[in-house]
Design an enzyme around this catalytic site. Structure first.
Site, PDB file in Angstrom:
ATOM      1  N   GLU A  91       8.081  -9.899 -19.712  1.00  0.00           N
ATOM      2  CA  GLU A  91       7.212  -9.301 -20.811  1.00  0.00           C
ATOM      3  C   GLU A  91       6.988 -10.437 -21.625  1.00  0.00           C
ATOM      4  O   GLU A  91       6.011 -11.357 -21.707  1.00  0.00           O
ATOM      5  CB  GLU A  91       7.541  -7.992 -21.422  1.00  0.00           C
ATOM      6  CG  GLU A  91       6.533  -7.315 -22.270  1.00  0.00           C
ATOM      7  CD  GLU A  91       6.519  -5.846 -22.502  1.00  0.00           C
ATOM      8  OE1 GLU A  91       5.892  -5.441 -23.068  1.00  0.00           O
ATOM      9  OE2 GLU A  91       7.730  -5.315 -21.935  1.00  0.00           O
ATOM     10  N   GLU A 123      15.828  -2.319 -28.548  1.00  0.00           N
ATOM     11  CA  GLU A 123      14.537  -1.693 -28.572  1.00  0.00           C
ATOM     12  C   GLU A 123      14.588  -0.110 -28.937  1.00  0.00           C
ATOM     13  O   GLU A 123      13.756   0.308 -29.451  1.00  0.00           O
ATOM     14  CB  GLU A 123      13.919  -1.886 -27.280  1.00  0.00           C
ATOM     15  CG  GLU A 123      12.454  -1.406 -26.941  1.00  0.00           C
ATOM     16  CD  GLU A 123      11.861  -1.533 -25.676  1.00  0.00           C
ATOM     17  OE1 GLU A 123      10.639  -1.606 -25.460  1.00  0.00           O
ATOM     18  OE2 GLU A 123      12.909  -2.222 -24.733  1.00  0.00           O
TER      19      GLU A 123
END
Length: 884
Positions: A488, A763
């Site tokens: 990502e 996260e």
């Protein structure tokens, strides 16, 4: 409460009077002596220093600019402001004759203080203009003559040139499609990596300028440039990645300007005379790593005298030069180094090294073996609960560097055109025991100046600050990425906006964000919608992939943050059209002033439970959140209109804001003040963004506290609610609850990951569950800075450092005593100079020292040892000591 020393100290400072100030830290476009500025009227900034502790302020200034490329090399006066009656020291614009491409200039400043005393002239600062138009580029775009593939060997381009006179000045201007790394006479040009950086390439392509005089020699010279796929053509993103989003072909544009001591000039440019080949780097890609086979190395390929007869020619390409822009942000450079803290043999028998810190960069390794031996370095953030190497959360990213030995000599390897996020590496291909001395972890991030520090008596909060800072370092890699390790590593807008204020305390992000915001505007859709990520590589055809509340609001929140932190009105001016377009986009989506359409991420990763039978999951209506951010962005746009003196806009957004808030009340709030989504995030956003009438705000804060107590003093907020949670509590008299939330160390909380050994921000609140298992591997990064937004509250409330006016022209020092803390310390280098706030409690009394920079004012609120009452002191620059 009795003030024992504070009043006396305050009066003593006043009696001391004033001292002559001098101008220091001269910056041009917020850079020190830059060599490639393309702002046609660059802006000048400086700070004031005074002798000792004496306070003073600037009452007037004069700036003088000289041209230093004139005949004979003597400075020639070009422009002067004359004496300007102003205390301004930030962003004074040049207003003289037109500046020329590639020419160098100097400037200096002198000041007058409030007593009329004139300072000496400052030491001069230098700057050089960049290449200001496409016509200034004589170089041609070139690439390898044979097609190169994303998964193929890295192209090498080279040429030789002769210097037959003494060199006075030499500047190289370089950019590329893909990554580039240049060498002159066998030595690397500059110390930057991942150049030319990541922008919306088809609209804005940065070039870098380098002073290369020291790399040159009399006689024969050579330059060589390697090209990697980089962001330009690597398959980007986990969702339908395409390897040719910007283009299929790598290319180089290079121009060197040599100025001899006799005043004559010489240009070396990329053109059809160059040659191309390949070498040791057989593969290099962002997510997968690199393969380096030293048996195929071209020894001396960037040096004079290298035999390139077997090399091929180059392909001259017809490519745009109109999109070229000078680089304004700090380059990516190497920083801290880490040595192994532990060598591990896992239960699976793998050889693993622990560097003790989750970092972003790469590992330099020294090995010895036999020709053809292959050494593989794999990367991971965590070990599983059995102690095995864990890479499932990297998803499709291989994150492996492979090195193939040329012979049995000792060889040292570093990867090129890639990077990894890791704490652990797995080493395969080395026989026998691993030697810790052979491995070095190297951190890589944008070279922003560290401006803030925070520490206190609680070790867990100090670790939290450490984790926040390392999350920023790892993800501020030319663009603000969401994560640095998996497939990502993209500029997610929501993550950036929630963290931007904290980021501005930790590091000077002025130019970092200013550059990125230009791409926010460049990639904004014609409708005004903002893509989910910037630069935007999700868009496919005419489909708009964006428009989410809290994500698209980056186009307004971050410009306002930059203005607030650095006092730079030009950022608001530059982004004004983009800011207005975003609010206009929302307006078109609304029905009766309610934003109840579109796709939204909502309060991303809020607290939820499986098989939720009793409504424990903290679900906040997405459209309620959208309405709050609609109001917030409109408010900031209204504030910007006032700053920029746009009267019509000010009137329009004042009326629009009132309609938005009225619609919110009518749709989501009962007459008694209950918000339809009875969650922490709903109350936090309503309070933080002033969505409620004054009469309903305190009861809303009480409802927020009640909700927190229902979860046994745990937060339940996600990406959009968490940044404002403690701030809303503090504003409405519940700092004690904010402290209790902050110090909570069971899931979900900020300190739960720290108990689990985290060295960066996760996260997810439960990236590692209480039983040692992992959250779903499809989305579980251990270096993801969004929840680190709590750092803003720690600086502003525990240390007490707050901006009273934009850029800290006025400063507020107001620490909140609580949480059982016995001392705290915050330091911050604002645009005017150094701010420090330190307090400690001993024997039931509070001792506090404060530093305020020159040419500012401050309101210092001195608390008692219980934090119950404050006494206010209004001061100028200086050092202050209080006891209470």
């Amino acid at each position: 409460m009795r003030i024992t020393l504070a009043t006396a100290c305050f009066l003593l400072v006043c009696k001391i009077g004033t001292a002559q100030v001098t101008a220091t830290n001269l910056l041009t476009e917020d850079q020190k002596n830059p060599i490639s500025i393309d702002a046609r009227n660059p802006r000048f900034s400086w700070q004031l220093a005074a002798n000792g502790n004496k306070a003073n302020s600037q009452a007037a200034y004069e700036v003088q600019v000289n041209a230093i490329d004139a005949e004979g090399g003597k400075p020639v006066s070009l422009w002067s402001t004359g004496k300007v009656l102003s205390s301004q020291t930030l962003y004074v614009p040049y207003g003289g004759k037109t500046l020329q491409s590639g020419h160098s200039y100097s400037w200096k400043v002198r000041t007058w203080d409030i007593s009329g005393k004139q300072s000496a002239w400052s030491e001069p600062a230098l700057w050089t203009m960049g290449l200001l138009s496409p016509a200034d580029w004589q170089a041609k775009w070139i690439g390898p003559s044979t097609p190169d593939a994303v998964n193929g060997p890295v192209p090498l381009l080279r040429t030789g040139f002769l210097l037959n006179k003494q060199v006075s000045k030499a500047t190289a201007y370089i950019t590329s499609h893909g990554f580039y790394e240049a060498q002159i006479n066998g030595k690397k040009v500059g110390d930057a990596y991942l150049t030319p950086g990541w922008t919306s390439y088809n609209k804005r392509l940065q070039y870098q300028a380098y002073d290369i005089k020291d790399l040159l020699k009399s006689g024969d010279n050579a330059i060589g440039v390697s090209l990697g796929s980089g962001w330009y053509r690597s398959p980007l993103g986990p969702y339908n990645p395409r390897p040719d989003f910007y283009g299929k072909t790598l290319a180089l544009l290079l121009q060197i300007k040599i100025v001899y001591t006799d005043g004559t000039e010489k240009l070396i440019v990329s053109d059809e005379s160059w040659k191309s080949s390949t070498g040791a780097l057989r593969f290099a890609e962002i997510y997968d790593g690199c393969i380096l086979d030293t048996r195929l190395a071209r020894q001396g390929w960037s040096e004079a005298g290298f035999n390139d007869r077997d090399w091929q020619g180059v392909n001259v390409q017809t490519l745009d030069k109109n999109n070229l822009v000078a680089t304004i942000n700090e380059p990516v450079r190497q920083h801290e180094i880490f040595k192994p803290v532990k060598i591990i043999t896992t239960p699976r028998g793998e050889k693993v090294i622990d560097f003790g810190q989750n970092l972003v960069g790469w590992v330099k390794v020294t090995v010895q073996g036999h020709a053809g031996d292959s050494i593989m370095i794999s990367h991971a953030e965590v070990l599983d609960k059995a102690g095995n190497f864990y890479t499932e959360n990297l998803r499709a990213a291989k994150a492996q560097n492979i090195y193939i030995l040329k012979d049995n000599s000792k060889q040292t390897f570093e990867p090129q055109f890639t990077w990894q996020g890791f704490r652990y590496i797995k080493v395969a291909g080395i026989k026998g025991e691993l030697n810790p001395a052979d491995f070095t972890g190297i951190a890589l991030y944008s070279d922003m100046k560290v401006t803030g520090s925070f520490a206190c008596s609680n070790p867990s909060l100090n670790q939290l600050q450490h984790n926040i800072q390392w999350g920023q370092r790892g993800n501020f890699l030319d663009v603000p990425t969401d994560c640095p390790q998996r497939d990502e590593r993209l500029g997610w807008t929501g993550d950036a906006q929630v963290f931007s204020r904290t980021a501005s305390y930790n590091m000077n992000v002025h130019n970092f964000f200013t550059k990125w915001l230009k791409d926010v505007a460049a990639d904004q859709y014609p409708s005004g919608s903002i893509p989910y990520i910037i630069p935007d590589v999700f868009t496919n055809g005419n489909n708009e992939v964006g428009g989410s509340t809290g994500w698209g609001d980056v186009s307004i929140i971050v410009p306002w943050t930059v203005y607030s932190a650095y006092g730079d009105k030009q950022v608001l001016e530059n982004q004004n059209a983009s800011m207005k377009a975003w609010v206009k986009y929302i307006e078109k989506q609304t029905k009766n002033d309610l934003w109840v359409t579109g796709n939204h991420f909502g309060d991303w990763l809020f607290y939820s439970v499986n098989n939720d039978r009793d409504g424990t999951s903290a679900i906040t209506n997405k459209y309620l959140i959208a309405q709050c951010f609609y109001a917030h962005s409109t408010q900031l746009l209204l504030n910007s209109a006032k700053i920029l003196n746009k009267k019509a806009d000010e009137q329009y957004y004042t009326q629009l804001l009132q309609r938005i808030k009225n619609a919110f009340i009518n749709e989501y709030v009962t007459p008694n003040g209950l918000i339809s989504s009875d969650t922490q995030t709903a109350y936090v956003l309503a309070l933080e963004f002033d969505m409620l009438p004054v009469a309903l705000r305190q009861q809303a804060a009480e409802r927020l506290v009640k909700n927190i107590k229902q979860y046994d003093y745990h937060l339940t907020t996600g990406f959009l609610g968490t940044p404002y949670l403690c701030d809303a509590l503090s504003k409405f008299g519940h700092a004690d609850v904010a402290y209790r939330l902050l110090l909570q160390d069971t899931y979900p909380s900020w300190l739960y990951p720290i108990k689990a050994g985290a060295t960066t921000i996760w996260e997810r609140w439960d990236g590692i569950r209480t039983d040692g298992s992992f959250e779903e591997s499809s989305m579980n990064s251990y270096n993801h800075y969004a929840y680190g937004a709590i750092g803003d509250w720690m600086y502003q409330n525990i240390a007490g450092i707050q901006a009273g006016e934009a850029g800290y022209k006025k400063i507020i020092i107001k620490p909140a005593i609580g949480g059982g803390l016995t001392w705290a310390e915050g330091n911050y280098d604002c645009p005017y100079g150094h701010i420090s706030s330190k307090w400690k409690i001993e024997g039931g009394k509070l001792d506090m020292t404060v530093t305020i920079p020159q040419n500012t004012t401050a309101d210092i609120f001195v608390p008692d040892a219980l934090g119950k009452t404050y006494q206010k002191f209004s001061v100028q620059g200086g050092d202050y000591h209080f006891q209470r």
